[in-house]
Design a protein around this motif. Structure first.
Motif, PDB file in Angstrom:
ATOM      1  N   ILE A 136       0.819  -1.224   0.000  1.00 34.73           N
ATOM      2  CA  ILE A 136       0.000   0.000   0.000  1.00 34.73           C
ATOM      3  C   ILE A 136       0.856   1.279   0.000  1.00 34.73           C
ATOM      4  N   CYS A 137       2.111   1.155   0.411  1.00 31.81           N
ATOM      5  CA  CYS A 137       2.962   2.362   0.482  1.00 31.81           C
ATOM      6  C   CYS A 137       3.318   2.849  -0.937  1.00 31.81           C
ATOM      7  N   PRO A 138       2.845   4.052  -1.331  1.00 34.28           N
ATOM      8  CA  PRO A 138       3.123   4.516  -2.703  1.00 34.28           C
ATOM      9  C   PRO A 138       4.596   4.822  -2.953  1.00 34.28           C
TER      10      PRO A 138
ATOM     11  N   LYS B  52      11.793   9.235   2.009  1.00 31.89           N
ATOM     12  CA  LYS B  52      10.792   9.434   0.953  1.00 31.89           C
ATOM     13  C   LYS B  52       9.377   9.555   1.524  1.00 31.89           C
ATOM     14  N   CYS B  53       9.205   9.252   2.817  1.00 29.98           N
ATOM     15  CA  CYS B  53       7.862   9.250   3.407  1.00 29.98           C
ATOM     16  C   CYS B  53       7.268  10.664   3.410  1.00 29.98           C
ATOM     17  N   ASP B  54       6.085  10.793   2.822  1.00 30.07           N
ATOM     18  CA  ASP B  54       5.428  12.107   2.788  1.00 30.07           C
ATOM     19  C   ASP B  54       4.197  12.136   3.692  1.00 30.07           C
ATOM     20  N   MET B  55       4.139  11.198   4.646  1.00 33.11           N
ATOM     21  CA  MET B  55       3.048  11.109   5.624  1.00 33.11           C
ATOM     22  C   MET B  55       1.682  11.019   4.946  1.00 33.11           C
ATOM     23  N   CYS B  56       1.602  10.227   3.884  1.00 33.01           N
ATOM     24  CA  CYS B  56       0.295  10.086   3.217  1.00 33.01           C
ATOM     25  C   CYS B  56      -0.698   9.307   4.088  1.00 33.01           C
ATOM     26  N   GLU B  57      -0.177   8.574   5.068  1.00 34.66           N
ATOM     27  CA  GLU B  57      -0.961   7.830   6.070  1.00 34.66           C
ATOM     28  C   GLU B  57      -1.703   6.628   5.498  1.00 34.66           C
ATOM     29  N   ALA B  58      -1.353   6.197   4.288  1.00 33.94           N
ATOM     30  CA  ALA B  58      -2.007   5.007   3.726  1.00 33.94           C
ATOM     31  C   ALA B  58      -1.735   3.792   4.620  1.00 33.94           C
ATOM     32  N   CYS B  59      -0.519   3.712   5.181  1.00 31.51           N
ATOM     33  CA  CYS B  59      -0.157   2.551   6.012  1.00 31.51           C
ATOM     34  C   CYS B  59      -0.908   2.573   7.351  1.00 31.51           C
ATOM     35  N   THR B  60      -0.996   3.749   7.970  1.00 37.09           N
ATOM     36  CA  THR B  60      -1.683   3.820   9.274  1.00 37.09           C
ATOM     37  C   THR B  60      -3.188   3.587   9.089  1.00 37.09           C
TER      38      THR B  60
HETATM   39  S1  SF4 Z   1       2.883   7.372   5.401  1.00 36.19           S
HETATM   40 FE1  SF4 Z   1       3.192   5.166   5.267  1.00 36.19          FE
HETATM   41  S2  SF4 Z   1       2.358   4.601   3.292  1.00 36.19           S
HETATM   42 FE2  SF4 Z   1       2.614   6.828   3.243  1.00 36.19          FE
HETATM   43  S3  SF4 Z   1       4.651   7.128   2.388  1.00 36.19           S
HETATM   44 FE3  SF4 Z   1       4.919   7.056   4.586  1.00 36.19          FE
HETATM   45  S4  SF4 Z   1       5.415   4.927   5.037  1.00 36.19           S
HETATM   46 FE4  SF4 Z   1       4.520   4.971   2.987  1.00 36.19          FE
END
Ligand code: SF4
Length: 242
Positions: A157-159, A177-185
């Motif tokens: 799921i992590c883009p 590279k994490c942009d805190m999109c929160e898809a994982c949480t």
């Molecule tokens: S918030 Fe989670 S899913 Fe989104 S980029 Fe960071 S590690 Fe990946």
């Protein structure tokens, strides 16, 4: 300060500095003197583009910096084309060369001509974007904490492709590279688990990209130097007021 990634005209580094300072350095990129075509004399233009449009396109062609050129001087470039097809930036002749020779200016049909004399000057991006040496952006780095019970589906799921499965555990790789999109949480929460915690760190990931006139590292140094110069002028004025 640590270099995270370095490409041709781009550098990303981490630094523990205030956002306001990073923003000041970003804004001072547009105070660095940069060469660009500032005046044009178009004596022939049979192309389908108006003189104004041709002039605008020419102004935005990045030129290689020649350190022998003094800041208050001018350089003349000439372009003379009589051909069928596209006219490119590399067709300018003179002391300076465009960074990219394949920038299309306009097209000509058989028998048509384009004749231009261009005057190159130093200027600042704060007055016109054609004098901009590049761009800078930044964001907070993210501390990613992953518990043992993290569902393995988060890997897909992590883009940014940061989450990986290793020896039955989920780990984070290249977490800058994490942009805190929160898809994982979000996925963890759907499974009634709080296995991933994302915390913005104090460190910033700063990316600087050059348009080619100057080297990226040179842009950063020059921007900081101009900022320091302005701050020292300001502090001298404050002392006088006191
Ligand atoms: S918030 Fe989670 S899913 Fe989104 S980029 Fe960071 S590690 Fe990946």
């Amino acid at each position: 300060m640590k270099i995270i990634q370095e490409k041709n005209n781009q550098i990303t580094f981490s630094a523990e500095i205030e956002e306001s300072l990073a923003n000041a350095i970003r804004r001072y990129l547009y105070q660095i003197p940069v060469l660009a075509i500032d005046e044009v004399e178009i004596s022939k233009n049979d192309s389908p583009l108006y003189d104004e449009t041709v002039a605008h396109r020419i102004g935005l062609i990045p030129l290689k910096t020649d350190k022998s050129i003094k800041e208050n001087s001018e350089v003349k470039l000439k372009l003379s084309a009589k051909k069928e097809g596209m006219v490119y930036s590399k067709e300018f002749v003179g002391k300076l060369e465009p960074v990219y020779g394949e920038i299309p200016i306009t097209s000509l049909k058989k028998g048509q001509e384009l004749e231009i004399v261009a005057i190159v000057k130093f200027g600042q991006g704060s007055t016109h974007s054609k004098f901009s040496p590049g761009l800078m952006f930044y964001r907070n780095l993210v501390d990613i904490k992953i518990d043992k019970d993290c569902p393995p589906e988060v890997v897909n799921i992590c883009p940014q492709g940061i989450l990986k499965s290793s020896n039955g555990k989920i780990i984070a790789e290249n977490d800058y590279k994490c942009d805190m999109c929160e898809a994982c949480t979000d996925l963890c929460q759907k499974k009634q688990k709080d296995s991933i915690t994302l915390t913005p760190s104090k460190e910033l990931a700063i990316t600087l990209e050059s348009f080619g006139q100057l080297d990226v590292k040179e842009i950063l140094i020059k921007s900081i130097n101009v900022l320091k110069k302005d701050l020292s002028l300001l502090s001298k004025k404050i002392v006088k007021i006191k």
